[in-house]
Design a protein around this motif. Structure first.
Motif, PDB file in Angstrom:
ATOM      1  N   LYS A   1       0.824  -1.207   0.000  1.00  0.00           N
ATOM      2  CA  LYS A   1       0.000   0.000   0.000  1.00  0.00           C
ATOM      3  C   LYS A   1       0.866   1.269   0.000  1.00  0.00           C
ATOM      4  CE  LYS A   1      -3.767   2.185   2.472  1.00  0.00           C
ATOM      5  NZ  LYS A   1      -4.667   2.108   3.618  1.00  0.00           N
ATOM      6  N   GLY A   2       0.565   2.179  -0.942  1.00  0.00           N
ATOM      7  CA  GLY A   2       1.233   3.471  -0.996  1.00  0.00           C
ATOM      8  C   GLY A   2       2.616   3.490  -1.614  1.00  0.00           C
ATOM      9  N   TYR A   3       3.057   2.370  -2.215  1.00  0.00           N
ATOM     10  CA  TYR A   3       4.394   2.303  -2.817  1.00  0.00           C
ATOM     11  C   TYR A   3       4.520   3.305  -3.958  1.00  0.00           C
ATOM     12  CZ  TYR A   3       8.340   0.671  -5.573  1.00  0.00           C
ATOM     13  OH  TYR A   3       9.510   0.604  -6.276  1.00  0.00           O
ATOM     14  N   SER A   4       5.630   4.025  -3.986  1.00  0.00           N
ATOM     15  CA  SER A   4       5.966   4.911  -5.100  1.00  0.00           C
ATOM     16  C   SER A   4       7.366   4.564  -5.579  1.00  0.00           C
ATOM     17  CB  SER A   4       5.927   6.378  -4.660  1.00  0.00           C
ATOM     18  OG  SER A   4       4.610   6.776  -4.357  1.00  0.00           O
ATOM     19  N   GLY A   5       7.508   4.363  -6.896  1.00  0.00           N
ATOM     20  CA  GLY A   5       8.802   4.025  -7.464  1.00  0.00           C
ATOM     21  C   GLY A   5       8.651   3.130  -8.667  1.00  0.00           C
ATOM     22  N   SER A   6       9.776   2.580  -9.126  1.00  0.00           N
ATOM     23  CA  SER A   6       9.789   1.696 -10.294  1.00  0.00           C
ATOM     24  C   SER A   6       9.130   0.373  -9.970  1.00  0.00           C
ATOM     25  CB  SER A   6      11.220   1.450 -10.746  1.00  0.00           C
ATOM     26  OG  SER A   6      11.801   2.674 -11.134  1.00  0.00           O
ATOM     27  N   GLY A   7       8.511  -0.204 -11.002  1.00  0.00           N
ATOM     28  CA  GLY A   7       7.844  -1.484 -10.801  1.00  0.00           C
ATOM     29  C   GLY A   7       7.864  -2.332 -12.046  1.00  0.00           C
ATOM     30  N   VAL A   8       6.863  -3.152 -12.189  1.00  0.00           N
ATOM     31  CA  VAL A   8       6.704  -4.111 -13.269  1.00  0.00           C
ATOM     32  C   VAL A   8       6.925  -3.447 -14.626  1.00  0.00           C
ATOM     33  CG1 VAL A   8       5.061  -5.706 -14.323  1.00  0.00           C
ATOM     34  CG2 VAL A   8       4.995  -5.319 -11.876  1.00  0.00           C
ATOM     35  N   ALA A   9       7.774  -4.030 -15.450  1.00  0.00           N
ATOM     36  CA  ALA A   9       8.011  -3.607 -16.836  1.00  0.00           C
ATOM     37  C   ALA A   9       8.314  -2.122 -16.982  1.00  0.00           C
ATOM     38  CB  ALA A   9       6.823  -3.996 -17.710  1.00  0.00           C
ATOM     39  N   GLY A  10       8.976  -1.545 -15.996  1.00  0.00           N
ATOM     40  CA  GLY A  10       9.358  -0.150 -16.077  1.00  0.00           C
ATOM     41  C   GLY A  10       8.257   0.843 -15.738  1.00  0.00           C
ATOM     42  N   LEU A  11       7.113   0.343 -15.266  1.00  0.00           N
ATOM     43  CA  LEU A  11       6.047   1.253 -14.864  1.00  0.00           C
ATOM     44  C   LEU A  11       6.495   2.048 -13.650  1.00  0.00           C
ATOM     45  CD1 LEU A  11       2.865  -1.007 -15.062  1.00  0.00           C
ATOM     46  CD2 LEU A  11       3.598   0.735 -16.683  1.00  0.00           C
ATOM     47  N   HIS A  12       6.016   3.262 -13.550  1.00  0.00           N
ATOM     48  CA  HIS A  12       6.317   4.090 -12.385  1.00  0.00           C
ATOM     49  C   HIS A  12       5.054   4.168 -11.537  1.00  0.00           C
ATOM     50  CE1 HIS A  12       8.356   7.008  -9.932  1.00  0.00           C
ATOM     51  NE2 HIS A  12       7.256   7.748  -9.969  1.00  0.00           N
ATOM     52  N   PHE A  13       5.136   3.656 -10.319  1.00  0.00           N
ATOM     53  CA  PHE A  13       4.002   3.662  -9.402  1.00  0.00           C
ATOM     54  C   PHE A  13       4.021   4.905  -8.535  1.00  0.00           C
ATOM     55  CE2 PHE A  13       4.320  -0.726 -10.581  1.00  0.00           C
ATOM     56  CZ  PHE A  13       3.006  -1.156 -10.601  1.00  0.00           C
ATOM     57  N   VAL A  14       2.847   5.488  -8.349  1.00  0.00           N
ATOM     58  CA  VAL A  14       2.669   6.647  -7.480  1.00  0.00           C
ATOM     59  C   VAL A  14       1.539   6.300  -6.516  1.00  0.00           C
ATOM     60  CG1 VAL A  14       2.042   9.086  -7.351  1.00  0.00           C
ATOM     61  CG2 VAL A  14       3.420   8.255  -9.265  1.00  0.00           C
ATOM     62  N   ASP A  15       1.829   6.380  -5.223  1.00  0.00           N
ATOM     63  CA  ASP A  15       0.847   6.030  -4.191  1.00  0.00           C
ATOM     64  C   ASP A  15       0.225   4.659  -4.440  1.00  0.00           C
ATOM     65  OD1 ASP A  15       1.252   8.364  -2.726  1.00  0.00           O
ATOM     66  OD2 ASP A  15      -0.218   9.465  -3.921  1.00  0.00           O
ATOM     67  N   GLY A  16       1.026   3.713  -4.885  1.00  0.00           N
ATOM     68  CA  GLY A  16       0.569   2.338  -5.038  1.00  0.00           C
ATOM     69  C   GLY A  16      -0.145   2.003  -6.320  1.00  0.00           C
ATOM     70  N   GLN A  17      -0.137   2.893  -7.302  1.00  0.00           N
ATOM     71  CA  GLN A  17      -0.804   2.557  -8.554  1.00  0.00           C
ATOM     72  C   GLN A  17      -0.110   3.128  -9.784  1.00  0.00           C
ATOM     73  OE1 GLN A  17      -4.844   3.814  -8.141  1.00  0.00           O
ATOM     74  NE2 GLN A  17      -4.377   5.970  -8.146  1.00  0.00           N
ATOM     75  N   ALA A  18      -0.322   2.425 -10.900  1.00  0.00           N
ATOM     76  CA  ALA A  18       0.209   2.836 -12.204  1.00  0.00           C
ATOM     77  C   ALA A  18      -0.803   2.411 -13.260  1.00  0.00           C
ATOM     78  CB  ALA A  18       1.558   2.176 -12.462  1.00  0.00           C
ATOM     79  N   GLU A  19      -0.700   2.986 -14.461  1.00  0.00           N
ATOM     80  CA  GLU A  19      -1.612   2.659 -15.554  1.00  0.00           C
ATOM     81  C   GLU A  19      -0.856   2.086 -16.746  1.00  0.00           C
ATOM     82  OE1 GLU A  19      -3.759   6.174 -16.623  1.00  0.00           O
ATOM     83  OE2 GLU A  19      -5.051   6.059 -14.863  1.00  0.00           O
ATOM     84  N   THR A  20      -1.501   1.139 -17.434  1.00  0.00           N
ATOM     85  CA  THR A  20      -0.961   0.590 -18.670  1.00  0.00           C
ATOM     86  C   THR A  20      -2.077  -0.071 -19.452  1.00  0.00           C
ATOM     87  OG1 THR A  20       0.738  -0.820 -19.660  1.00  0.00           O
ATOM     88  CG2 THR A  20      -0.336  -1.661 -17.690  1.00  0.00           C
ATOM     89  N   ASP A  21      -1.833  -0.269 -20.751  1.00  0.00           N
ATOM     90  CA  ASP A  21      -2.765  -1.038 -21.565  1.00  0.00           C
ATOM     91  C   ASP A  21      -2.038  -2.234 -22.196  1.00  0.00           C
ATOM     92  OD1 ASP A  21      -1.209   0.332 -23.359  1.00  0.00           O
ATOM     93  OD2 ASP A  21      -2.857   1.193 -24.493  1.00  0.00           O
ATOM     94  N   ASP A  22      -0.833  -2.507 -21.741  1.00  0.00           N
ATOM     95  CA  ASP A  22      -0.028  -3.627 -22.232  1.00  0.00           C
ATOM     96  C   ASP A  22      -0.534  -4.927 -21.601  1.00  0.00           C
ATOM     97  OD1 ASP A  22       1.959  -5.611 -22.620  1.00  0.00           O
ATOM     98  OD2 ASP A  22       3.502  -4.061 -22.820  1.00  0.00           O
TER      99      ASP A  22
END
Length: 62
Positions: A9-30
Protein backbone atom coordinates in the motif's frame (compact mmCIF):
# COMPACT_ATOMS: atom_id res chain seq x y z
CA UNK A 1 -6.40 1.15 -20.03
CA UNK A 2 -6.06 -0.51 -16.66
CA UNK A 3 -4.84 0.56 -13.25
CA UNK A 4 -2.40 -1.72 -11.42
CA UNK A 5 -2.37 -1.52 -7.62
CA UNK A 6 0.75 -2.73 -5.80
CA UNK A 7 0.57 -5.31 -3.02
CA UNK A 8 2.46 -2.78 -0.86
CA UNK A 9 0.00 0.00 0.00
CA UNK A 10 1.23 3.47 -1.00
CA UNK A 11 4.39 2.30 -2.82
CA UNK A 12 5.97 4.91 -5.10
CA UNK A 13 8.80 4.03 -7.46
CA UNK A 14 9.79 1.70 -10.29
CA UNK A 15 7.84 -1.48 -10.80
CA UNK A 16 6.70 -4.11 -13.27
CA UNK A 17 8.01 -3.61 -16.84
CA UNK A 18 9.36 -0.15 -16.08
CA UNK A 19 6.05 1.25 -14.86
CA UNK A 20 6.32 4.09 -12.39
CA UNK A 21 4.00 3.66 -9.40
CA UNK A 22 2.67 6.65 -7.48
CA UNK A 23 0.85 6.03 -4.19
CA UNK A 24 0.57 2.34 -5.04
CA UNK A 25 -0.80 2.56 -8.55
CA UNK A 26 0.21 2.84 -12.20
CA UNK A 27 -1.61 2.66 -15.55
CA UNK A 28 -0.96 0.59 -18.67
CA UNK A 29 -2.77 -1.04 -21.57
CA UNK A 30 -0.03 -3.63 -22.23
CA UNK A 31 -1.75 -7.03 -21.92
CA UNK A 32 1.54 -8.84 -21.17
CA UNK A 33 2.29 -6.48 -18.28
CA UNK A 34 -1.25 -6.86 -16.94
CA UNK A 35 -1.01 -10.66 -17.06
CA UNK A 36 2.36 -10.60 -15.31
CA UNK A 37 1.04 -8.25 -12.62
CA UNK A 38 -1.97 -10.49 -11.96
CA UNK A 39 0.30 -13.55 -11.59
CA UNK A 40 2.52 -11.66 -9.13
CA UNK A 41 -0.29 -10.57 -6.81
CA UNK A 42 -0.99 -7.06 -8.07
CA UNK A 43 -4.63 -5.96 -8.21
CA UNK A 44 -5.56 -5.01 -11.77
CA UNK A 45 -8.58 -2.78 -12.33
CA UNK A 46 -9.87 -2.42 -15.87
CA UNK A 47 -10.85 1.21 -16.49
CA UNK A 48 -11.75 0.94 -20.16
CA UNK A 49 -15.40 1.57 -20.93
CA UNK A 50 -17.35 -1.59 -21.56
CA UNK A 51 -18.25 -2.16 -25.19
CA UNK A 52 -21.92 -2.04 -26.01
CA UNK A 53 -23.44 -4.51 -28.41
CA UNK A 54 -24.18 -2.86 -31.74
CA UNK A 55 -27.76 -1.67 -32.03
CA UNK A 56 -29.88 -3.78 -34.31
CA UNK A 57 -31.27 -1.83 -37.20
CA UNK A 58 -34.85 -2.45 -38.14
CA UNK A 59 -35.35 -3.06 -41.79
CA UNK A 60 -38.50 -1.61 -43.28
CA UNK A 61 -41.01 -4.09 -44.60
CA UNK A 62 -43.07 -2.94 -47.56
Amino acid sequence: MAVIHTPVKGYSGSGVAGLHFVDGQAETDDEAVLAYARRRGYDVEDTAPKRKAPAKSESSKE
